[in-house]
Scaffold this active site. Structure first.
Site, PDB file in Angstrom:
ATOM      1  N   SER A 124      -4.030  21.943   5.571  1.00  0.00           N
ATOM      2  CA  SER A 124      -2.565  21.919   5.952  1.00  0.00           C
ATOM      3  C   SER A 124      -1.781  22.976   5.796  1.00  0.00           C
ATOM      4  CB  SER A 124      -2.046  20.765   4.800  1.00  0.00           C
ATOM      5  OG  SER A 124      -0.612  20.887   4.675  1.00  0.00           O
ATOM      6  N   TYR A 149      -0.646  17.284  -4.421  1.00  0.00           N
ATOM      7  CA  TYR A 149      -1.162  17.076  -3.163  1.00  0.00           C
ATOM      8  C   TYR A 149      -1.609  18.447  -2.551  1.00  0.00           C
ATOM      9  CZ  TYR A 149      -1.624  16.753   1.870  1.00  0.00           C
ATOM     10  OH  TYR A 149      -1.771  16.649   3.265  1.00  0.00           O
ATOM     11  N   LYS A 153      -5.584  20.273  -1.414  1.00  0.00           N
ATOM     12  CA  LYS A 153      -6.080  20.946  -0.244  1.00  0.00           C
ATOM     13  C   LYS A 153      -6.593  22.336  -0.422  1.00  0.00           C
ATOM     14  CE  LYS A 153      -4.927  17.860   2.689  1.00  0.00           C
ATOM     15  NZ  LYS A 153      -6.023  16.782   3.174  1.00  0.00           N
TER      16      LYS A 153
HETATM   17  P1  NAD Z   1      -2.933   8.512   6.789  1.00  0.00           P
HETATM   18  O1  NAD Z   1      -2.969   8.072   5.443  1.00  0.00           O
HETATM   19  O2  NAD Z   1      -2.645   7.717   7.962  1.00  0.00           O
HETATM   20  O3  NAD Z   1      -4.843   8.547   7.027  1.00  0.00           O
HETATM   21  C1  NAD Z   1      -5.632   8.667   5.844  1.00  0.00           C
HETATM   22  C2  NAD Z   1      -6.725   7.688   6.007  1.00  0.00           C
HETATM   23  O4  NAD Z   1      -7.450   7.727   4.869  1.00  0.00           O
HETATM   24  C3  NAD Z   1      -6.219   6.173   5.804  1.00  0.00           C
HETATM   25  O5  NAD Z   1      -6.624   5.456   7.017  1.00  0.00           O
HETATM   26  C4  NAD Z   1      -6.507   5.762   4.212  1.00  0.00           C
HETATM   27  O6  NAD Z   1      -6.674   4.429   4.384  1.00  0.00           O
HETATM   28  C5  NAD Z   1      -7.853   6.358   4.454  1.00  0.00           C
HETATM   29  N1  NAD Z   1      -8.189   6.852   3.071  1.00  0.00           N
HETATM   30  C6  NAD Z   1      -7.607   7.258   2.038  1.00  0.00           C
HETATM   31  N2  NAD Z   1      -8.484   7.283   0.769  1.00  0.00           N
HETATM   32  C7  NAD Z   1      -9.474   6.937   1.078  1.00  0.00           C
HETATM   33  C8  NAD Z   1     -10.621   6.752   0.485  1.00  0.00           C
HETATM   34  N3  NAD Z   1     -10.696   7.135  -0.912  1.00  0.00           N
HETATM   35  N4  NAD Z   1     -11.872   6.345   1.114  1.00  0.00           N
HETATM   36  C9  NAD Z   1     -11.625   5.909   2.424  1.00  0.00           C
HETATM   37  N5  NAD Z   1     -10.640   6.072   3.081  1.00  0.00           N
HETATM   38  C10 NAD Z   1      -9.649   6.521   2.686  1.00  0.00           C
HETATM   39  O7  NAD Z   1      -2.901  10.055   6.997  1.00  0.00           O
HETATM   40  P2  NAD Z   1      -2.701  10.967   8.224  1.00  0.00           P
HETATM   41  O8  NAD Z   1      -1.468  11.505   8.340  1.00  0.00           O
HETATM   42  O9  NAD Z   1      -3.803  10.715   9.351  1.00  0.00           O
HETATM   43  O10 NAD Z   1      -3.431  12.164   7.487  1.00  0.00           O
HETATM   44  C11 NAD Z   1      -4.949  12.489   7.666  1.00  0.00           C
HETATM   45  C12 NAD Z   1      -5.386  13.616   6.917  1.00  0.00           C
HETATM   46  O11 NAD Z   1      -4.647  14.803   7.515  1.00  0.00           O
HETATM   47  C13 NAD Z   1      -5.042  13.583   5.421  1.00  0.00           C
HETATM   48  O12 NAD Z   1      -6.183  14.377   4.744  1.00  0.00           O
HETATM   49  C14 NAD Z   1      -3.730  14.432   5.316  1.00  0.00           C
HETATM   50  O13 NAD Z   1      -3.899  14.990   3.869  1.00  0.00           O
HETATM   51  C15 NAD Z   1      -3.991  15.461   6.298  1.00  0.00           C
HETATM   52  N6  NAD Z   1      -2.695  16.060   6.920  1.00  0.00           N
HETATM   53  C16 NAD Z   1      -1.447  15.265   7.249  1.00  0.00           C
HETATM   54  C17 NAD Z   1      -0.577  15.646   7.698  1.00  0.00           C
HETATM   55  C18 NAD Z   1       0.743  14.875   8.018  1.00  0.00           C
HETATM   56  O14 NAD Z   1       1.659  15.301   8.002  1.00  0.00           O
HETATM   57  N7  NAD Z   1       0.563  13.657   8.570  1.00  0.00           N
HETATM   58  C19 NAD Z   1      -0.394  17.288   7.536  1.00  0.00           C
HETATM   59  C20 NAD Z   1      -1.184  17.962   6.996  1.00  0.00           C
HETATM   60  C21 NAD Z   1      -2.592  17.469   6.674  1.00  0.00           C
HETATM   61  C1  WQD Z   2      10.431  18.288   7.723  1.00  0.00           C
HETATM   62  C2  WQD Z   2      11.771  18.783   7.491  1.00  0.00           C
HETATM   63  C3  WQD Z   2      12.949  18.634   5.204  1.00  0.00           C
HETATM   64  C4  WQD Z   2      12.854  13.994   5.452  1.00  0.00           C
HETATM   65  C5  WQD Z   2       5.297  17.676   4.717  1.00  0.00           C
HETATM   66  C6  WQD Z   2       4.357  18.258   3.474  1.00  0.00           C
HETATM   67  C7  WQD Z   2       3.167  18.869   4.255  1.00  0.00           C
HETATM   68  C8  WQD Z   2       2.586  18.285   5.261  1.00  0.00           C
HETATM   69  C9  WQD Z   2       3.758  17.732   6.282  1.00  0.00           C
HETATM   70  C10 WQD Z   2       0.680  17.237   4.645  1.00  0.00           C
HETATM   71  C11 WQD Z   2      12.196  19.610   6.149  1.00  0.00           C
HETATM   72  C12 WQD Z   2      13.520  17.764   6.301  1.00  0.00           C
HETATM   73  C13 WQD Z   2      12.881  15.565   5.871  1.00  0.00           C
HETATM   74  C14 WQD Z   2      14.389  13.438   5.641  1.00  0.00           C
HETATM   75  C15 WQD Z   2      15.194  15.949   5.952  1.00  0.00           C
HETATM   76  N1  WQD Z   2       1.879  17.235   4.769  1.00  0.00           N
HETATM   77  N2  WQD Z   2      13.852  16.323   6.029  1.00  0.00           N
HETATM   78  N3  WQD Z   2      15.319  14.469   5.733  1.00  0.00           N
HETATM   79  O1  WQD Z   2       8.152  18.923   4.005  1.00  0.00           O
HETATM   80  O2  WQD Z   2       7.617  20.217   6.205  1.00  0.00           O
HETATM   81  O3  WQD Z   2       5.871  18.779   5.103  1.00  0.00           O
HETATM   82  O4  WQD Z   2       4.668  16.887   5.628  1.00  0.00           O
HETATM   83  O5  WQD Z   2      -0.020  18.293   4.565  1.00  0.00           O
HETATM   84  O6  WQD Z   2       2.327  19.136   2.969  1.00  0.00           O
HETATM   85  O7  WQD Z   2       5.030  18.830   2.379  1.00  0.00           O
HETATM   86  O8  WQD Z   2       7.887  17.728   6.396  1.00  0.00           O
HETATM   87  O9  WQD Z   2       8.777  15.782   7.674  1.00  0.00           O
HETATM   88  O10 WQD Z   2       8.931  15.877   4.945  1.00  0.00           O
HETATM   89  O11 WQD Z   2      10.328  17.367   6.394  1.00  0.00           O
HETATM   90  O12 WQD Z   2      16.027  16.560   6.213  1.00  0.00           O
HETATM   91  O13 WQD Z   2      14.556  12.295   5.237  1.00  0.00           O
HETATM   92  O14 WQD Z   2      13.045  17.857   7.375  1.00  0.00           O
HETATM   93  O15 WQD Z   2      13.728  18.936   4.365  1.00  0.00           O
HETATM   94  O16 WQD Z   2      13.215  20.601   6.418  1.00  0.00           O
HETATM   95  P1  WQD Z   2       7.371  18.911   5.468  1.00  0.00           P
HETATM   96  P2  WQD Z   2       8.854  16.423   6.325  1.00  0.00           P
END
Ligand code: NAD
Ligand code: WQD
Length: 340
Positions: A124, A149, A153
């Site tokens: 991330s 969290y 990572k």
């Molecule tokens: P998500 O929660 O939709 O998907 C994660 C999946 O993993 C789910 O289906 C959940 O049921 C499964 N899971 C969780 N713990 C488990 C375990 N112990 N064993 C087996 N399955 C398990 O999330 P996502 O948004 O698809 O994110 C996927 C990955 O990408 C995550 O590692 C997340 O940290 C990373 N990521 C997400 C974002 C974002 O904003 N969505 C941003 C950066 C990184």
């Molecule tokens: C985006 C912008 C908020 C909600 C998060 C995690 C990051 C990554 C992605 C996994 C910001 C603003 C948000 C709301 C708002 N996840 N906002 N009102 O914070 O950039 O990233 O998700 O790795 O680790 O921190 O994403 O979508 O929460 O926010 O004004 O109700 O929207 O302040 O500027 P963020 P976000």
């Protein structure tokens, strides 16, 4: 290739499974459905005409995972599974360190006991921490994060880097996603957060569909053009395609070790610009109120996306209007998500 996808029923996982099937790969999924349901994969099968073998268990069940690798003959693994809510991680750090670290350790030990050595990990942009300057470049150090969290990572990137340094048969891609949004253009699969969404676009979508009354904009006094936070929103289909090209690159790169790639567009979009784009895409007015800044938020976060372009030949092609149109199609066709 035959790919095992952990967390494949989740938001990014399901879109990546779809893209893998469309590119002719064979896919199996391990998921405990902690934050998803098998319905997403059923829909992926319908959309692609392909089939996916589902294994329902927690990755921390290392014996089951080891058995899977003993017979699976996987060419590679994409590791999405984990917990991802920043606020919850602050409230429940042991749950986050436990789940995310133990799942990953269980996975790499099971892989080490088999012949599978190619791994793509969901990292991330959060690993750039608060001190890095935008645009973020992969070579930046030290990685750090201000919440449990994000720290998982950072720790997992270090663990995977150390593994690759100790044994050059590992080929590991660390994909640093920026802000994934949008949905498959069919509107059949998309993001389905449990409870009140933490992230901006699912929150806006639920306001637009009438599940929530109004958006809180967290701060309008940042040093940005309109005072609201700038983020690098990336369409989940671009992200899914990034995984496939990263896998193909690793497959062709013996001795690569662990390599990080940013997956972002390289542009920052403000909260108010996202609201305007969503209103345009949906035709629905999004009422909002300005609230205080959210703890831990940065003014701006966006990628230098040149390494992925130079090394993987990958660039994001979908802009904010398409992201909002696709998010809206998913939300309006599935107002209650997969539960409908
Ligand atoms: P998500 O929660 O939709 O998907 C994660 C999946 O993993 C789910 O289906 C959940 O049921 C499964 N899971 C969780 N713990 C488990 C375990 N112990 N064993 C087996 N399955 C398990 O999330 P996502 O948004 O698809 O994110 C996927 C990955 O990408 C995550 O590692 C997340 O940290 C990373 N990521 C997400 C974002 C974002 O904003 N969505 C941003 C950066 C990184
Ligand atoms: C985006 C912008 C908020 C909600 C998060 C995690 C990051 C990554 C992605 C996994 C910001 C603003 C948000 C709301 C708002 N996840 N906002 N009102 O914070 O950039 O990233 O998700 O790795 O680790 O921190 O994403 O979508 O929460 O926010 O004004 O109700 O929207 O302040 O500027 P963020 P976000």
């Amino acid at each position: 290739m035959k790919i095992l996808v952990t967390g494949g029923a989740g938001y990014i996982g399901s879109h990546t499974v779809l893209t893998l099937l469309e590119k002719g790969h064979e896919v199996e999924v391990v998921d405990n459905y902690d934050n998803s349901s098998p319905e997403s994969i059923r829909r992926v099968e319908r959309l692609t005409g392909g089939s996916v073998v589902l294994h329902e268990f927690d990755l921390r069940e290392e014996e089951r995972l080891t058995e899977l690798f003993a017979t699976g003959a996987y060419d590679a693994v994409i590791h999405f599974a984990g917990l991802k809510a920043v606020g919850e991680s602050v409230a429940e750090p042991a749950l986050y360190y436990g789940t995310n670290l133990e799942s990953t350790l269980s996975l790499v030990r099971a892989m080490a006991a088999s012949a599978t050595r190619t791994l793509v990990f969901s990292s991330s942009a959060t690993v750039y921490g608060e001190r890095a300057q935008v645009p973020y470049v992969e070579a930046y150090e030290p990685l750090e994060a201000n919440n449990p969290y994000g720290k998982t990572k950072v720790m997992i990137e270090h663990i995977l880097g150390d593994l690759a340094a100790a044994d050059d048969s590992w080929r590991i891609g660390l994909l640093r996603y920026f802000n994934p949004v949008g949905a498959h253009p069919s509107g059949e699969i998309g993001e389905d957060p449990a409870g009140i969404p933490n992230n901006l676009t699912p929150y806006i979508s639920q306001v637009a569909v009438g599940r929530l009354a109004s958006l809180g904009v967290f701060g309008d006094d940042y040093d940005t053009p309109d005072g609201t936070g700038l983020r690098d929103y990336i369409h989940v289909m671009d992200l899914a395609e990034g995984h496939v090209v990263a896998l193909e690159h690793l497959a062709a790169s013996p001795g690569i070790g662990a390599r990080a790639w940013n997956l972002g567009t390289g542009t920052g979009t403000s909260v108010l610009e996202v609201v305007a784009a969503f209103e345009k895409a949906s035709g629905v007015e999004i009422p909002y109120e300005v609230k205080p800044r959210r703890a831990g938020d940065l003014a701006r976060s966006y990628a230098d996306a040149s390494r992925a372009k130079d090394e993987l030949g990958w660039v994001a092609t979908r802009g904010i209007d398409e992201m909002c149109a696709d998010a809206w199609r998913w939300q309006s066709q599935n107002p209650q998500g997969y539960r409908a």
